[in-house]
Design an enzyme around this catalytic site. Sequence first.
Site, PDB file in Angstrom:
ATOM      1  N   HIS A   1     -10.698   1.174   1.788  1.00 33.30           N
ATOM      2  CA  HIS A   1     -10.453   2.157   2.834  1.00 33.30           C
ATOM      3  C   HIS A   1     -11.621   1.992   3.802  1.00 33.30           C
ATOM      4  O   HIS A   1     -12.737   2.443   3.529  1.00 33.30           O
ATOM      5  CB  HIS A   1     -10.391   3.574   2.266  1.00 33.30           C
ATOM      6  CG  HIS A   1     -10.089   4.602   3.317  1.00 33.30           C
ATOM      7  ND1 HIS A   1      -8.885   5.272   3.393  1.00 33.30           N
ATOM      8  CD2 HIS A   1     -10.820   5.034   4.378  1.00 33.30           C
ATOM      9  CE1 HIS A   1      -8.901   6.071   4.453  1.00 33.30           C
ATOM     10  NE2 HIS A   1     -10.072   5.956   5.066  1.00 33.30           N
TER      11      HIS A   1
ATOM     12  N   ASN B   1      -5.253   7.347  -6.131  1.00 36.27           N
ATOM     13  CA  ASN B   1      -5.981   8.585  -5.791  1.00 36.27           C
ATOM     14  C   ASN B   1      -5.246   9.834  -6.262  1.00 36.27           C
ATOM     15  O   ASN B   1      -4.957  10.738  -5.490  1.00 36.27           O
ATOM     16  CB  ASN B   1      -6.301   8.654  -4.283  1.00 36.27           C
ATOM     17  CG  ASN B   1      -5.079   8.674  -3.396  1.00 36.27           C
ATOM     18  OD1 ASN B   1      -4.019   8.165  -3.765  1.00 36.27           O
ATOM     19  ND2 ASN B   1      -5.204   9.265  -2.212  1.00 36.27           N
TER      20      ASN B   1
ATOM     21  N   LEU C   1      -5.012   9.241   7.937  1.00 41.29           N
ATOM     22  CA  LEU C   1      -6.343   8.626   7.990  1.00 41.29           C
ATOM     23  C   LEU C   1      -6.254   7.174   7.556  1.00 41.29           C
ATOM     24  O   LEU C   1      -5.595   6.904   6.549  1.00 41.29           O
ATOM     25  CB  LEU C   1      -7.317   9.382   7.073  1.00 41.29           C
ATOM     26  CG  LEU C   1      -7.752  10.744   7.583  1.00 41.29           C
ATOM     27  CD1 LEU C   1      -8.553  11.483   6.520  1.00 41.29           C
ATOM     28  CD2 LEU C   1      -8.565  10.611   8.871  1.00 41.29           C
TER      29      LEU C   1
ATOM     30  N   HIS D   1       1.498   5.390  -1.731  1.00 41.03           N
ATOM     31  CA  HIS D   1       1.145   6.555  -2.552  1.00 41.03           C
ATOM     32  C   HIS D   1       2.434   7.175  -3.080  1.00 41.03           C
ATOM     33  O   HIS D   1       3.327   7.479  -2.278  1.00 41.03           O
ATOM     34  CB  HIS D   1       0.417   7.613  -1.721  1.00 41.03           C
ATOM     35  CG  HIS D   1      -0.868   7.119  -1.121  1.00 41.03           C
ATOM     36  ND1 HIS D   1      -2.092   7.310  -1.720  1.00 41.03           N
ATOM     37  CD2 HIS D   1      -1.116   6.430   0.016  1.00 41.03           C
ATOM     38  CE1 HIS D   1      -3.044   6.764  -0.972  1.00 41.03           C
ATOM     39  NE2 HIS D   1      -2.474   6.217   0.094  1.00 41.03           N
ATOM     40  N   VAL D   2       2.505   7.352  -4.399  1.00 40.50           N
ATOM     41  CA  VAL D   2       3.709   8.006  -4.950  1.00 40.50           C
ATOM     42  C   VAL D   2       3.394   9.308  -5.685  1.00 40.50           C
ATOM     43  O   VAL D   2       4.312   9.952  -6.196  1.00 40.50           O
ATOM     44  CB  VAL D   2       4.536   7.063  -5.861  1.00 40.50           C
ATOM     45  CG1 VAL D   2       5.092   5.899  -5.062  1.00 40.50           C
ATOM     46  CG2 VAL D   2       3.750   6.589  -7.069  1.00 40.50           C
ATOM     47  N   ARG D   3       2.097   9.683  -5.778  1.00 42.14           N
ATOM     48  CA  ARG D   3       1.713  10.933  -6.478  1.00 42.14           C
ATOM     49  C   ARG D   3       2.158  10.885  -7.938  1.00 42.14           C
ATOM     50  O   ARG D   3       2.267   9.826  -8.516  1.00 42.14           O
ATOM     51  CB  ARG D   3       2.285  12.179  -5.750  1.00 42.14           C
ATOM     52  CG  ARG D   3       2.102  12.192  -4.239  1.00 42.14           C
ATOM     53  CD  ARG D   3       0.686  11.982  -3.770  1.00 42.14           C
ATOM     54  NE  ARG D   3       0.586  12.145  -2.303  1.00 42.14           N
ATOM     55  CZ  ARG D   3      -0.397  11.642  -1.588  1.00 42.14           C
ATOM     56  NH1 ARG D   3      -1.375  10.950  -2.148  1.00 42.14           N
ATOM     57  NH2 ARG D   3      -0.435  11.830  -0.284  1.00 42.14           N
TER      58      ARG D   3
ATOM     59  N   HIS E   1      -4.757  -0.552   5.812  1.00 45.07           N
ATOM     60  CA  HIS E   1      -4.379   0.187   7.017  1.00 45.07           C
ATOM     61  C   HIS E   1      -5.353  -0.022   8.181  1.00 45.07           C
ATOM     62  O   HIS E   1      -6.007   0.910   8.639  1.00 45.07           O
ATOM     63  CB  HIS E   1      -4.175   1.683   6.738  1.00 45.07           C
ATOM     64  CG  HIS E   1      -5.188   2.334   5.829  1.00 45.07           C
ATOM     65  ND1 HIS E   1      -6.533   2.287   6.061  1.00 45.07           N
ATOM     66  CD2 HIS E   1      -5.025   3.032   4.685  1.00 45.07           C
ATOM     67  CE1 HIS E   1      -7.157   2.943   5.092  1.00 45.07           C
ATOM     68  NE2 HIS E   1      -6.258   3.400   4.244  1.00 45.07           N
TER      69      HIS E   1
ATOM     70  N   ASP F   1       1.320   2.663   3.538  1.00 42.20           N
ATOM     71  CA  ASP F   1       0.468   3.839   3.329  1.00 42.20           C
ATOM     72  C   ASP F   1       1.301   5.114   3.372  1.00 42.20           C
ATOM     73  O   ASP F   1       0.805   6.175   3.767  1.00 42.20           O
ATOM     74  CB  ASP F   1      -0.679   3.904   4.348  1.00 42.20           C
ATOM     75  CG  ASP F   1      -1.798   4.842   3.888  1.00 42.20           C
ATOM     76  OD1 ASP F   1      -1.813   5.209   2.699  1.00 42.20           O
ATOM     77  OD2 ASP F   1      -2.637   5.211   4.721  1.00 42.20           O
TER      78      ASP F   1
ATOM     79  N   HIS G   1       3.033  14.467   1.456  1.00 41.81           N
ATOM     80  CA  HIS G   1       2.464  15.809   1.256  1.00 41.81           C
ATOM     81  C   HIS G   1       3.556  16.809   1.578  1.00 41.81           C
ATOM     82  O   HIS G   1       4.324  16.597   2.528  1.00 41.81           O
ATOM     83  CB  HIS G   1       1.302  16.071   2.227  1.00 41.81           C
ATOM     84  CG  HIS G   1       0.085  15.249   1.963  1.00 41.81           C
ATOM     85  ND1 HIS G   1      -0.851  15.566   1.012  1.00 41.81           N
ATOM     86  CD2 HIS G   1      -0.362  14.107   2.543  1.00 41.81           C
ATOM     87  CE1 HIS G   1      -1.823  14.662   1.009  1.00 41.81           C
ATOM     88  NE2 HIS G   1      -1.549  13.762   1.930  1.00 41.81           N
TER      89      HIS G   1
ATOM     90  N   HIS H   1       0.872  -1.206   0.000  1.00 44.19           N
ATOM     91  CA  HIS H   1       0.000   0.000   0.000  1.00 44.19           C
ATOM     92  C   HIS H   1       0.894   1.236   0.000  1.00 44.19           C
ATOM     93  O   HIS H   1       1.487   1.586   1.016  1.00 44.19           O
ATOM     94  CB  HIS H   1      -0.904   0.013   1.234  1.00 44.19           C
ATOM     95  CG  HIS H   1      -1.893   1.141   1.245  1.00 44.19           C
ATOM     96  ND1 HIS H   1      -3.230   0.957   1.496  1.00 44.19           N
ATOM     97  CD2 HIS H   1      -1.748   2.469   1.030  1.00 44.19           C
ATOM     98  CE1 HIS H   1      -3.858   2.120   1.439  1.00 44.19           C
ATOM     99  NE2 HIS H   1      -2.967   3.058   1.155  1.00 44.19           N
TER     100      HIS H   1
ATOM    101  N   LYS I   1      -9.435  -0.085  -5.962  1.00 46.33           N
ATOM    102  CA  LYS I   1      -9.463   0.514  -4.634  1.00 46.33           C
ATOM    103  C   LYS I   1     -10.824   1.145  -4.390  1.00 46.33           C
ATOM    104  O   LYS I   1     -11.302   1.950  -5.195  1.00 46.33           O
ATOM    105  CB  LYS I   1      -8.357   1.576  -4.528  1.00 46.33           C
ATOM    106  CG  LYS I   1      -8.319   2.344  -3.210  1.00 46.33           C
ATOM    107  CD  LYS I   1      -7.800   1.490  -2.059  1.00 46.33           C
ATOM    108  CE  LYS I   1      -7.909   2.195  -0.711  1.00 46.33           C
ATOM    109  NZ  LYS I   1      -6.730   2.913  -0.310  1.00 46.33           N
TER     110      LYS I   1
HETATM  111  O1  DOR Z   1      -3.558   9.583   5.576  1.00 40.88           O
HETATM  112  C1  DOR Z   1      -3.913   9.273   4.452  1.00 40.88           C
HETATM  113  N1  DOR Z   1      -3.342   9.822   3.352  1.00 40.88           N
HETATM  114  N2  DOR Z   1      -4.891   8.372   4.311  1.00 40.88           N
HETATM  115  C2  DOR Z   1      -5.425   8.092   3.121  1.00 40.88           C
HETATM  116  O2  DOR Z   1      -6.320   7.290   3.063  1.00 40.88           O
HETATM  117  C3  DOR Z   1      -4.961   8.795   1.889  1.00 40.88           C
HETATM  118  C4  DOR Z   1      -3.601   9.287   2.063  1.00 40.88           C
HETATM  119  C5  DOR Z   1      -3.192  10.284   0.990  1.00 40.88           C
HETATM  120  O3  DOR Z   1      -3.381  10.005  -0.189  1.00 40.88           O
HETATM  121  O4  DOR Z   1      -2.624  11.322   1.337  1.00 40.88           O
HETATM  122 ZN    ZN Z   2      -3.448   5.058   1.499  1.00 40.45          ZN
END
Ligand code: DOR
Ligand code: ZN
Length: 346
Positions: free
Chosen positions: A137, A43, A220, A17-19, A175, A248, A252, A15, A100
């Site tokens: 989620h 996402n 989250l 996220h790499v943007r 998560h 996860d 940011h 799991h 997802k």
């Molecule tokens: O903390 C989180 N950040 N929870 C998520 O479900 C999404 C993720 C994000 O993409 O920043």
């Molecule tokens: Zn996530």
Amino acid sequence: MSATSITLTRPDDWHLHVRDGAAMASVVPASARQFARAVVMPNLKPPVTTAALAAAYRERIQATVPAGLDFQPLMTLYLTDNTPPEEAERAKAAGAVAFKYYPAGATTNSDAGVTDLRKTYKTLEALQKAGLLLLVHGEVTDPNVDVFDREQVFIERQLIPLRRDFPELKIVFEHATTKEAAAYVAQADGYIAATITPQHLLFNRNAIFTGGIRPHYYCLPVLKREEHRLALVQAATSGSPKFFLGTDSAPHAAHLKEHASGCAGCYSAPAAIELYAQAFDAAGALDKLEGFASFHGPDFYGLPRNTARVTLKREAWTVPEVLPFGDNTQIKPLMGGETLDWKLQP
Ligand code: DOR
Ligand code: ZN
């Protein structure tokens, strides 16, 4: 005597996220250095809703992997109310592994998420038939439900009916953050498993409020009480194949977390396997790390285990406080400025 070195099969991150764009280029190398594969979350803005978008995203990710590192992104598609059932076969043909499910409004970039699971039932049937996984989620978005209770309410209101209606759909409870989720997954049949993040193994909700509000501990689902952390440590270190590694890691820019309305997400990628080693060591369970980090994930996804091996040494080091991120911004990793006891050997 306590171990000074551990060798594991190369782990995967189930799991991540790499943007995209410049931000992606600054975070992918951190994961590629540690993990052989990662399940990449869809996402983006706009979200990755089709097989074609997922295939194009995979190519952009691969272009940021440093030469000499072997790293395979495993692609996911973002489920919406309008995902056509035929997208399941297209996704499978394109090599994607899962869809997802974000309840609309649950988290970062989830506005296009599902408003009512019943609207997606034809597509879920197609997923089940294609052997693709559904990654959930697991939080309700009902504003009347307390933020700290949203996961356990999700189990009752959504997960139990979903599993009754699709008994052979493989589901990952992403998560997991509560003792209720850990207990539900542990006792359920073999069609459901859960990922657990490093922050939910290492911290309880006090971390968000110690000495002032600490936005870099906000993610989250949000950190919970100590009793939940203990249940998650127990699940992760139990040796049960139903629990596996999913960071996860959710990057940011620091200024968007240190903000009046700060973004959710902990950026754990730079020290991911070391953070897990810290948690397993504290529980006296380093011998269970390899199953959690390297075996249970591929076994559940029906993919081969990795064959390469990596070594961690007991060696104190300090996580960098700040790293460059995208175009002229900065990011603050989880536990930045703090000392960890285990270091992945290059
Ligand atoms: O903390 C989180 N950040 N929870 C998520 O479900 C999404 C993720 C994000 O993409 O920043
Ligand atoms: Zn996530």
